[in-house]
Design an enzyme around this catalytic site. Sequence first.
Site, PDB file in Angstrom:
ATOM      1  CG  HIS A   1     114.226  -7.764  30.855  1.00  0.00           C
ATOM      2  ND1 HIS A   1     113.428  -8.811  30.444  1.00  0.00           N
ATOM      3  CD2 HIS A   1     113.466  -7.020  31.687  1.00  0.00           C
ATOM      4  CE1 HIS A   1     112.223  -8.689  30.994  1.00  0.00           C
ATOM      5  NE2 HIS A   1     112.226  -7.623  31.756  1.00  0.00           N
ATOM      6  CB  CYS A   2     120.828  -9.261  29.738  1.00  0.00           C
ATOM      7  SG  CYS A   2     120.542 -10.957  29.225  1.00  0.00           S
TER       8      CYS A   2
END
Length: 383
Positions: A337-338
């Site tokens: 999720h970055c």
Amino acid sequence: MSLYLDNAATSFPKPESVYQAVMQTMREVGASAGRGGHRRSLEAGRLLFRAREAVARLLSARDSSRVIFTHSATEALNLALRGTLAAGDHVVTTAMEHNSLLRPLYLLRGQGVELTIVNAGSDGLVDPADVRRAVRPNTRLVAVGHVSNVSGTIQPVEEMITVARKAGALFLLDAAQSAGSLPIDVSGSGIDLLAAPGHKGLLGPQGTGFLYVAPRVALRPFMAGGTGGHSTLEEQPAAIPEGFEVGTHNMPGIAGLAAGIDFVLDQGVSVVGGKERSLAESARQGLGNIPGLTICGPPDPLLRGGVLSFTVAGFDSAALAFALDQRFDIAVRAGLHCAPLAHRALGTFPGGTVRLSPGWFSTTAEIAFFCDAVVECIRTAGQ
């Protein structure tokens, strides 16, 4: 049943008023704001002003001219950082941040800005005392994400703002996961800079976002170009907001963003956020008895936003999300999720998590269907 449970990435669907605003602006306005004196350009200017006023109402900001429209929260964060920091300045941030904040800070670190990253607990919470201990005499900025996009952890930003104030530093809030779902009062709380996207909790189109800049902040432009005014100047004007909105505005997108904000305000920010958190809590309870399933974040639902991440022992998160999509037409997010540092803090690196994020249009029946689908995917994977 087709389920969209990835609203933390981009909300979907949008209110009908958002679609209508986008199309009406394209069909009936057409022109660019500040790029002409004819009636269509003036109408675009009025639309732009109304959108700024909508953002100001959302944030309880006293002056809507302190709202700068951008094409994303990422652009807004870059503007906030590059517009305030210089070599020799020190920044305090946390391990729970998204790469939209961390990567610009890493880039600036290579240009002489000092950086301290405060760690979080295994529940994703950052202790304000750790932020206070990280402060130095040259601390210029404290930059924190309001709600984790991984665990949904709501950070104690009020205490962190107090830390920044006592240190004489600015406070930057990344509201990517909180704008539209948690009440925010920039004037009353002392937030100096706030970045948010239009396409998540504000229910607007992609390609929209904004940066709020408090009156005490002297912001420097980091992009240069046409602004529709100050045309004789060779240097980029620093007038807010015009000097920071380089090039042609995304007028259809901004109109849609204003309609999305109006929709959220009509429902009530606390009502919208309360529904999303209630649905996430229903999912937590529905998944809680699955053997080997671990839910990330604080156990107290009052400390979590409308995001729920989990892992299942022996199962690859990406494979589980793929199965949910292919077999049940359920859209969730899997992976890091970055936010790789957040996963290190939560103990879910490198495999990441499965993340669901319900939205305003999600229902309890959909959450129940999702939980049943997870059980079925796990059951059949073992056969």
